[in-house]
Design a protein around this motif. Structure first.
Motif, PDB file in Angstrom:
ATOM      1  N   UNK A   1      22.749 -43.803 -24.167  1.00  0.00           N
ATOM      2  CA  UNK A   1      21.629 -43.780 -25.091  1.00  0.00           C
ATOM      3  C   UNK A   1      21.817 -42.611 -26.044  1.00  0.00           C
ATOM      4  N   UNK A   2      21.822 -42.823 -27.361  1.00  0.00           N
ATOM      5  CA  UNK A   2      22.074 -41.739 -28.312  1.00  0.00           C
ATOM      6  C   UNK A   2      21.025 -40.640 -28.296  1.00  0.00           C
ATOM      7  N   UNK A   3      19.845 -40.905 -27.723  1.00  0.00           N
ATOM      8  CA  UNK A   3      18.784 -39.898 -27.666  1.00  0.00           C
ATOM      9  C   UNK A   3      18.761 -39.150 -26.341  1.00  0.00           C
ATOM     10  N   UNK A   4      19.719 -39.434 -25.503  1.00  0.00           N
ATOM     11  CA  UNK A   4      19.743 -38.845 -24.174  1.00  0.00           C
ATOM     12  C   UNK A   4      20.007 -37.346 -24.227  1.00  0.00           C
ATOM     13  N   UNK A   5      19.309 -36.597 -23.398  1.00  0.00           N
ATOM     14  CA  UNK A   5      19.546 -35.155 -23.293  1.00  0.00           C
ATOM     15  C   UNK A   5      19.882 -34.812 -21.853  1.00  0.00           C
ATOM     16  N   UNK A   6      20.314 -33.595 -21.634  1.00  0.00           N
ATOM     17  CA  UNK A   6      20.704 -33.172 -20.285  1.00  0.00           C
ATOM     18  C   UNK A   6      19.517 -33.082 -19.333  1.00  0.00           C
ATOM     19  N   UNK A   7      18.302 -33.059 -19.876  1.00  0.00           N
ATOM     20  CA  UNK A   7      17.119 -32.832 -19.046  1.00  0.00           C
ATOM     21  C   UNK A   7      16.468 -34.110 -18.536  1.00  0.00           C
ATOM     22  N   UNK A   8      16.994 -35.261 -18.894  1.00  0.00           N
ATOM     23  CA  UNK A   8      16.343 -36.484 -18.429  1.00  0.00           C
ATOM     24  C   UNK A   8      17.359 -37.544 -18.057  1.00  0.00           C
TER      25      UNK A   8
END
Length: 233
Positions: free
Chosen positions: A136-143
């Motif tokens: 997912x291009x909106x993915x971050x390390x926190x989720x």
């Protein structure tokens, strides 16, 4: 035809580039709905007394479309050179790139056409020695919402299901870590392709929503780093 004065030391490499260019054009010619778009190399004349060269062809293609008719459905392909700064040496390096853009059409159909063309191109050259990585291009390390089936804002599982149903023999994995390949305009799903013969990324692509001057383009596409392909053939 190769230039007669071309050093014989690099003639075989040059022939590989030429063959890949021809293979890509022949693939897209079979899809009569696709038209080639030609792009320039320099995007900005001067910034800090340096010439800033193109590092991403997609943005330039979309800017060209927006300057004419942003609402029209278009299928485009391109072949060109990009220039990127090496993260280790900080030197500007030149790379050959092939890609397509499917603009203002249904997401699921555009996704299937994008991945279908890329798979055919990969199979024609690498004989199935590759793997898709979806993220997912909106993915971050926190989720980790990439795996959350209850998320109403995340369509990645829908696209992966479509892909796996259509391409049962094509290996793929899901990356739920932060994706560092994706550009800011990517949305909903992003993918990249590795070969099991190399650690380098061969292709990348996905969906995007591109905005400029109150105009919006939606689409799907992919781009291939041809330099990495040449090393494998």
């Amino acid at each position: 035809m190769l230039v007669n004065s071309f050093d014989t030391k690099f003639a075989k490499t040059a022939e590989k580039y030429e063959n890949l260019d021809n293979s890509f054009v022949n693939l897209l010619k079979k899809k009569k709905s696709f038209n080639r778009i030609f792009t320039s190399v320099v995007t900005n004349k001067k910034v800090s007394e340096e010439v800033i060269l193109r590092s991403d062809i997609t943005g330039q293609v979309l800017n060209s479309v927006m300057s004419r008719d942003a609402s029209t459905k278009k299928n485009l392909y391109y072949m060109g050179d990009v220039f990127k700064r090496d993260l280790v040496t900080s030197q500007i390096k030149q790379f050959r790139e092939h890609g397509i853009e499917i603009i203002n059409q249904l997401d699921t159909e555009s996704f299937l056409l994008t991945t279908d063309l890329l798979i055919k191109y990969l199979n024609s050259i690498l004989k199935k020695n590759f793997c898709f990585v979806f993220t997912d291009p909106k993915l971050s390390n926190q989720n980790s919402f990439i795996l959350d089936k209850k998320s109403s804002n995340n369509k990645i599982l829908k696209f992966i299901k479509i892909f796996s149903k259509k391409n049962k023999k094509i290996p793929f994995v899901i990356n739920n870590e932060k994706n560092f390949f994706s550009k800011d305009y990517h949305r909903e799903i992003f993918f990249y392709v590795y070969s099991d013969l190399s650690k380098k990324v061969l292709a990348q692509g996905g969906g995007y929503k591109y905005k400029k001057n109150n105009k919006v383009l939606n689409g799907f596409g992919f781009s291939c780093n041809i330099d990495n392909w040449v090393e494998l053939i």
